[in-house]
Scaffold this motif. Sequence first.
Motif, mmCIF file in Angstrom:
data_model
loop_
_atom_site.group_PDB
_atom_site.id
_atom_site.type_symbol
_atom_site.label_atom_id
_atom_site.label_comp_id
_atom_site.label_asym_id
_atom_site.label_seq_id
_atom_site.Cartn_x
_atom_site.Cartn_y
_atom_site.Cartn_z
ATOM 1 N N LYS A 135 -21.778 48.847 45.082
ATOM 2 C CA LYS A 135 -22.706 48.068 45.554
ATOM 3 C C LYS A 135 -22.485 46.420 45.250
ATOM 4 C CE LYS A 135 -26.458 51.182 46.263
ATOM 5 N NZ LYS A 135 -27.628 51.532 46.428
ATOM 6 N N SER A 136 -21.533 46.019 44.474
ATOM 7 C CA SER A 136 -21.177 44.759 44.036
ATOM 8 C C SER A 136 -20.280 44.323 44.918
ATOM 9 C CB SER A 136 -20.569 44.684 42.663
ATOM 10 O OG SER A 136 -20.088 43.552 42.332
ATOM 11 N N LYS A 137 -20.727 43.191 45.886
ATOM 12 C CA LYS A 137 -19.897 42.504 46.842
ATOM 13 C C LYS A 137 -18.817 41.828 46.024
ATOM 14 C CE LYS A 137 -21.872 43.696 50.505
ATOM 15 N NZ LYS A 137 -21.286 44.772 51.492
ATOM 16 N N ALA A 144 -7.888 49.216 51.959
ATOM 17 C CA ALA A 144 -8.314 49.788 53.099
ATOM 18 C C ALA A 144 -9.748 50.349 52.865
ATOM 19 C CB ALA A 144 -7.337 50.882 53.728
ATOM 20 N N VAL A 145 -10.096 50.763 51.770
ATOM 21 C CA VAL A 145 -11.352 51.281 51.079
ATOM 22 C C VAL A 145 -12.317 49.881 50.995
ATOM 23 C CG1 VAL A 145 -11.396 51.386 48.747
ATOM 24 C CG2 VAL A 145 -12.400 52.872 50.053
ATOM 25 N N CYS A 146 -11.681 48.593 50.612
ATOM 26 C CA CYS A 146 -12.637 47.663 50.617
ATOM 27 C C CYS A 146 -12.998 47.195 51.830
ATOM 28 C CB CYS A 146 -11.848 46.515 49.820
ATOM 29 S SG CYS A 146 -11.515 46.797 48.044
ATOM 30 N N ILE A 147 -12.149 47.297 52.891
ATOM 31 C CA ILE A 147 -12.550 47.120 54.326
ATOM 32 C C ILE A 147 -13.724 47.918 54.723
ATOM 33 C CG2 ILE A 147 -11.682 47.014 56.558
ATOM 34 C CD1 ILE A 147 -9.208 45.970 55.755
ATOM 35 N N SER A 148 -13.486 49.037 54.279
ATOM 36 C CA SER A 148 -14.651 49.966 54.559
ATOM 37 C C SER A 148 -15.932 49.603 54.091
ATOM 38 C CB SER A 148 -14.226 51.487 54.387
ATOM 39 O OG SER A 148 -15.206 52.434 54.386
ATOM 40 N N PHE A 149 -15.991 49.438 52.650
ATOM 41 C CA PHE A 149 -17.087 48.994 51.924
ATOM 42 C C PHE A 149 -17.710 47.596 52.436
ATOM 43 C CE2 PHE A 149 -15.697 51.338 47.625
ATOM 44 C CZ PHE A 149 -16.031 52.359 47.976
ATOM 45 N N LEU A 150 -16.825 46.746 52.698
ATOM 46 C CA LEU A 150 -17.638 45.614 53.051
ATOM 47 C C LEU A 150 -18.082 45.703 54.566
ATOM 48 C CD1 LEU A 150 -14.815 43.059 51.802
ATOM 49 C CD2 LEU A 150 -17.238 43.529 50.950
ATOM 50 N N SER A 174 -12.968 40.797 45.515
ATOM 51 C CA SER A 174 -12.168 40.540 44.322
ATOM 52 C C SER A 174 -11.157 41.684 44.375
ATOM 53 C CB SER A 174 -12.530 40.783 42.904
ATOM 54 O OG SER A 174 -13.538 39.844 42.668
ATOM 55 N N LEU A 175 -11.426 42.966 44.656
ATOM 56 C CA LEU A 175 -10.516 44.038 44.849
ATOM 57 C C LEU A 175 -9.568 43.794 46.407
ATOM 58 C CD1 LEU A 175 -9.132 46.627 43.824
ATOM 59 C CD2 LEU A 175 -10.790 47.977 44.789
ATOM 60 N N ALA A 215 -10.444 48.615 40.612
ATOM 61 C CA ALA A 215 -10.867 49.862 41.142
ATOM 62 C C ALA A 215 -11.666 50.714 40.486
ATOM 63 C CB ALA A 215 -9.687 50.753 41.810
ATOM 64 N N ILE A 216 -11.391 50.801 39.088
ATOM 65 C CA ILE A 216 -12.019 51.502 38.218
ATOM 66 C C ILE A 216 -13.380 51.131 38.087
ATOM 67 C CG2 ILE A 216 -12.348 52.162 35.633
ATOM 68 C CD1 ILE A 216 -9.229 52.339 35.592
ATOM 69 N N VAL A 217 -13.606 49.808 37.820
ATOM 70 C CA VAL A 217 -14.948 49.144 37.726
ATOM 71 C C VAL A 217 -15.798 49.231 38.750
ATOM 72 C CG1 VAL A 217 -16.229 46.878 37.258
ATOM 73 C CG2 VAL A 217 -14.151 47.191 35.671
ATOM 74 N N LEU A 218 -15.185 49.101 40.158
ATOM 75 C CA LEU A 218 -15.803 48.965 41.493
ATOM 76 C C LEU A 218 -16.370 50.689 41.523
ATOM 77 C CD1 LEU A 218 -16.601 47.640 43.852
ATOM 78 C CD2 LEU A 218 -14.550 48.425 44.972
ATOM 79 N N SER A 219 -15.732 51.656 41.106
ATOM 80 C CA SER A 219 -16.048 52.861 41.305
ATOM 81 C C SER A 219 -17.551 53.234 40.600
ATOM 82 C CB SER A 219 -14.945 54.110 40.802
ATOM 83 O OG SER A 219 -15.098 53.839 39.239
ATOM 84 N N LYS A 220 -17.691 52.610 39.603
ATOM 85 C CA LYS A 220 -18.976 52.600 39.039
ATOM 86 C C LYS A 220 -20.027 51.794 39.686
ATOM 87 C CE LYS A 220 -17.993 55.745 36.090
ATOM 88 N NZ LYS A 220 -18.366 57.179 36.391
ATOM 89 N N ASN A 221 -19.555 50.685 40.216
ATOM 90 C CA ASN A 221 -20.547 49.683 41.007
ATOM 91 C C ASN A 221 -20.230 49.375 42.433
ATOM 92 O OD1 ASN A 221 -22.753 48.002 41.053
ATOM 93 N ND2 ASN A 221 -21.919 46.393 39.616
#
Length: 192
Positions: free
Chosen positions: A86-88, A153-159, A93-94, A78-84
């Motif tokens: 757009k990375s699918k 839930a936020v990953c569902i929203s991002f995807l 993975s999250l 989650a920390i790494v995804l907060s900075k990137n």
Amino acid sequence: MAGTGICCASLEEPIALMKMGLSMVLIGHVNFLLGALVHGVVLRHINLHKQARAMEYAISNVVALTSGLVGIVVGILAIVLSKNKKSKGLTWSLFTVSLTAALMAAASAIGLSVITNECPFDPTRIYSTTLILWVPLIVTCVIQMVFSARCFAVCISFLGLPCCPNRKRTRPYGRAINVVRPLKGSRPISQY
């Protein structure tokens, strides 16, 4: 986002997602350490071969230990995804790890909260120590389950998966209203 905490903030914002990741790392460590203490202090006194009911305690504790480790991984992702964002690959993975962490935390909370009346070991000092350590372990498992479910839930929203509507979209099926101003010298619409 000012004035809202981790529980109320939208995780689609990078700062809120980073705070959630840091919280997951902290909760995962606490969950793992409490599970290790329960295992080291209590479960080493149980002879698993003679008492079949004691196997439930050991399995629930191992699931809680593993859940803590998976919760730490969810926090880091989650920390790494907060900075990137757009990375699918990071998002998927999250998505999978947070679903696994939420299910494992739910299983460990249920398994640890089902304490039978028949104590499988000496119900003196060890049993009181077990209860003192088990209650915070159950609480941290429930907190980890909620936080992992929010990351899922936020990953569902991002995807943009169809099971969760995207909040950024406006109403796609709304009526368009055209406003036409009358020209100079023309009659108002009510006179037609």
